[in-house]
Design an enzyme around this catalytic site. Sequence first.
Site, PDB file in Angstrom:
ATOM      1  CG  ASP A 345      -1.916  -0.888   1.364  1.00 20.41           C
ATOM      2  OD1 ASP A 345      -2.220  -1.469   0.322  1.00 20.41           O
ATOM      3  OD2 ASP A 345      -2.489  -1.052   2.458  1.00 20.41           O
ATOM      4  CG  ASP A 650      -5.394  -0.590   5.005  1.00 17.65           C
ATOM      5  OD1 ASP A 650      -6.203  -0.993   4.147  1.00 17.65           O
ATOM      6  OD2 ASP A 650      -4.790   0.487   4.910  1.00 17.65           O
ATOM      7  CG  ASP A 654      -7.051  -4.587   1.618  1.00 14.09           C
ATOM      8  OD1 ASP A 654      -7.457  -4.448   0.447  1.00 14.09           O
ATOM      9  OD2 ASP A 654      -6.559  -3.654   2.290  1.00 14.09           O
TER      10      ASP A 654
HETATM   11  P1  ATP Z   1      -3.533   2.928   0.063  1.00 10.90           P
HETATM   12  O1  ATP Z   1      -4.319   1.920  -0.687  1.00 10.90           O
HETATM   13  O2  ATP Z   1      -2.159   3.095  -0.419  1.00 10.90           O
HETATM   14  O3  ATP Z   1      -3.642   2.837   1.540  1.00 10.90           O
HETATM   15  P2  ATP Z   1      -5.450   4.989   0.055  1.00 10.90           P
HETATM   16  O4  ATP Z   1      -5.491   5.189   1.508  1.00 10.90           O
HETATM   17  O5  ATP Z   1      -5.531   6.187  -0.821  1.00 10.90           O
HETATM   18  O6  ATP Z   1      -4.166   4.305  -0.405  1.00 10.90           O
HETATM   19  P3  ATP Z   1      -8.058   3.963   0.212  1.00 10.90           P
HETATM   20  O7  ATP Z   1      -8.101   4.071   1.671  1.00 10.90           O
HETATM   21  O8  ATP Z   1      -8.661   2.802  -0.481  1.00 10.90           O
HETATM   22  O9  ATP Z   1      -6.608   4.006  -0.338  1.00 10.90           O
HETATM   23  O10 ATP Z   1      -8.708   5.299  -0.359  1.00 10.90           O
HETATM   24  C1  ATP Z   1      -8.977   5.438  -1.701  1.00 10.90           C
HETATM   25  C2  ATP Z   1      -9.457   6.832  -1.980  1.00 10.90           C
HETATM   26  O11 ATP Z   1     -10.689   7.066  -1.293  1.00 10.90           O
HETATM   27  C3  ATP Z   1      -8.532   7.911  -1.483  1.00 10.90           C
HETATM   28  O12 ATP Z   1      -7.550   8.248  -2.431  1.00 10.90           O
HETATM   29  C4  ATP Z   1      -9.475   9.063  -1.259  1.00 10.90           C
HETATM   30  O13 ATP Z   1      -9.721   9.725  -2.476  1.00 10.90           O
HETATM   31  C5  ATP Z   1     -10.750   8.378  -0.814  1.00 10.90           C
HETATM   32  N1  ATP Z   1     -10.846   8.364   0.648  1.00 10.90           N
HETATM   33  C6  ATP Z   1     -10.033   7.747   1.510  1.00 10.90           C
HETATM   34  N2  ATP Z   1     -10.431   7.911   2.780  1.00 10.90           N
HETATM   35  C7  ATP Z   1     -11.544   8.664   2.725  1.00 10.90           C
HETATM   36  C8  ATP Z   1     -12.441   9.183   3.720  1.00 10.90           C
HETATM   37  N3  ATP Z   1     -12.272   8.955   5.015  1.00 10.90           N
HETATM   38  N4  ATP Z   1     -13.472   9.922   3.291  1.00 10.90           N
HETATM   39  C9  ATP Z   1     -13.652  10.136   1.986  1.00 10.90           C
HETATM   40  N5  ATP Z   1     -12.860   9.683   1.025  1.00 10.90           N
HETATM   41  C10 ATP Z   1     -11.809   8.960   1.365  1.00 10.90           C
END
Ligand code: ATP
Length: 918
Positions: A345, A650, A654
Amino acid sequence: MAPVTSDSSAHRPPGANGLTAPGWHEASVADVRSRLGAPGPLDVDESARRLKTVGPNRLPEANRSGPLARLGRQLKNLLLLILLAAAGITALLGHWVDTTVILAVVVIQTLVGFLQEGKAEEALASIRHMLAPNAVVLRQDGRHTIPAELLVPGDTVLLESGDRVPADLRLEKVHGLQLDEAILTGESMAVDKTVDAQPGSAALGDQRNMAFSGTMVTTGTAQGVVVRTGTETEIGRISGLLRRTDTLKTPLLAQMDRFARYLSIIIVVVGILIFVAGTWFSGLAADELFMAVVGLTVAAIPEGLPAILTITLAIGVRRMAMRSAVVRRMPVIETLGAVSVICSDKTGTLTRNEMTVTALVAGGERYRISGSGYLPDGSVSRERGDEGATEAALELALAGTLCNDAELKLGEDPVRVVGDPMEGALKVLALKADNTLADAHARWPRLDEIPFDAEYRFMATLNHDHHGHTMVYLKGAPERVMAMCATELAADGSPIPLDEVAWQQAVDAMAGEGLRVLAFARRPMPRGTTSLSIDDVGQELELLGIAGFMDPPRPEVIQAIAECRQAGIRVKMITGDHAGTAGAIAATLGLGAGQGARVLTGAELDQAGDEALAGLARDVDVFARTSPEHKLRLVRALQAQHEVVAMTGDGVNDAPALKRADVGVAMGVKGSEAAREASSVVLLDDNFTSIVAAVREGRTVYQNLRKAIAFMLPINGGESISLVAALLLGLTLPITALQILWVNMVGSVVLAMTLAFEPPEPGIMARPPRPRSESLLEGFVLWRVVLVSLLFLTGIFAAWAWGMARSGDTEFARTMAVNTLVAMEVFYLFAVRYLDSASMTLRGVLGTPIVLGALAAVVVLQALFTWLPLFNAIFGSAPVDLAGLTFSVAAGVTVLMLLELETWLRTRLIGSGSRLLH
Ligand code: ATP
């Protein structure tokens, strides 16, 4: 508050079982709370008081195998049984000294195995403790993450998807909550939950307003009040115990166990054959012959090996835990050393997950936000001009703080976020934009919400103010949010048609700077609306703007990625983030070069057929806007190409990819319980470098196992061939059965044990991963075992012949043979310690303190063996002179030199550089 007693009935309203008061599920929330003496969240003192009376919220652990059981297991060892039988027969034959020595060996061997197994169990127990579950609890002073053990009846617990329910809860708020209750009811379909009171007759599976300890949140969020903890919970009453099945059993240990067992059987059969044949032609008396066969048996069986392999693995587990990688499934220690691809990630693993909003675009203006960390000191200023924030920017800040579940601990130094760091950064932004937004939550209470889900990438809340205005606030991935918007908010706060192209450019520009971009929108709702569903959000939203978050890459990761490249391990970033952001961060980290620098999105992956996917999975190193299913497809595609894949994760979604990966790695800090449970390694610090450290430890463990095997087997080999040769040639035995027992004790208990503690060889991360299918007994190790066995055989006979020629005394000659064998072992230990390096190094010669300690012990033991009259009497040994000692040491040096020569020739002939292993 109502008193809480240790009497379990205090928290279990009778009634469900036909008694007077109704069960928790029948009562209203207010009723439940008043009965628990907890009208609102508890304060810290009250919870501490309750904890004292009701005890910790945990189930007693299934008895760890007690010392007696552990002792019993040692005696199940086939070799020890053979030795016991031998002791019995020698006793019958009247060889009392032999009986005593054999029994002494049995005792020592049992004791060593017993102690080592104890140490291994201790190592496992100590890491288990590191994985104790946490719970998010609401106390009077706000939200806290605490060990689930500390929950008490009356506590208010918050749940989100991926959590394991930490105690039995009566639910009081739910948002799309579904629980997997299979652990209790056997029903594998997730169950919808509600807050409404349920009929008294409802069976466990129908108590829809309860969340039972041990069940798993598959989707949604909730708040509930703890009604039962520990053994009082439903799961506690059913099982009463927490069962742990972890043992240090790995495929490799099982393979070695089988190997040792077959070897034992073959040796016993060969022993019997030699006994029968020997009575015909050896001319030895039956009891003498029998003792020779006993010697052969104990000579050939690598009795100490299983214990050494176990302790080597246990030490590996401990070392990994010290580097923040906690192993949940033991077999993974072996796999870790073979990892060829790490899929990671981005957020929190490659980056710090410490977010700060540094840029905004709203109402056609771009803003710069000053300040650092979570301290709300800083300002929101326009990039062009110096006026303050417009109406649109303030509305964005309001949306950011309302559509938010994080809590800032402003009183702490440094300021800390409880919850999602990105949401914490939005709280900080709101304070920087407008101080009065500090109590926005109170002025705009939340009526309902759609929790964030990585699948649809947005989150929405329904808020209302005291004038009766009701508004949906939404934040999420920009392309997702824009697709739902029809209008945008102009600088003055009036709606105008959405200019999608301009916004797209603004998003790309921010992402290109490595910022994580989030868009914000709102929608007014009719007065009186109290609930929110995905359909309500619809297409009619008003875009408020976008914010750019800086999440600095972890500086140490750059080094770790370079190390992986050297070690032949590909690193791939698989992130949910925007392609531009992912690409920019990947570039700073030095991830992907040439083809690998391409960024592929989830949408592109969807379009790729299986064949194309295989190529993409191999060649591309950065994947953006992926969903958990993409992770699963990528793991499969890589595995189909024989890669050994480590995958991080996480979220609850997943879990399938984590299970499927060869090494599933869950985040201990931001990961859900579901992800932890699906994975074989948990990172305590969520840091990519810990994965690399674990791989290095995995390689070290494997290397040390190889060393232990390469060290122990030739000792047994050399001894047994010597005996067989002597018996077949009708010679006097160069070493007696008792002396062989002695040498094996010295070899396996004192010398080989040091190999378990060997540090990694310097070049361990400078060579490609070993193939998954490689056996520990592969070509090189087998060749070494045979070669060294023959060298030992030669040394034994040479010493024996030299001793006989010099003194004509069998006891002197045998002592020479034993001392020479031990000297050869000692020098061979040094050779084995750099088994995988091209040549001897200074480190190899000097050894580690533990090696030097072992060496000193061997010298003392051999001196006793040679010169102590008591030992002379027991073992049939005799003092030797300086010439004898010189002979033994010279033999050892010769073995070392010959092995050096062999290494030199091998690398010359094969020209394969450092080693000829794969
Ligand atoms: P990684 O997969 O590397 O952890 P990430 O944290 O960006 O990356 P996700 O948590 O799946 O991956 O989030 C994907 C997308 O969703 C983010 O890029 C963001 O645009 C949106 N996002 C993440 N968290 C929130 C939230 N709490 N509220 C609204 N949108 C969110």
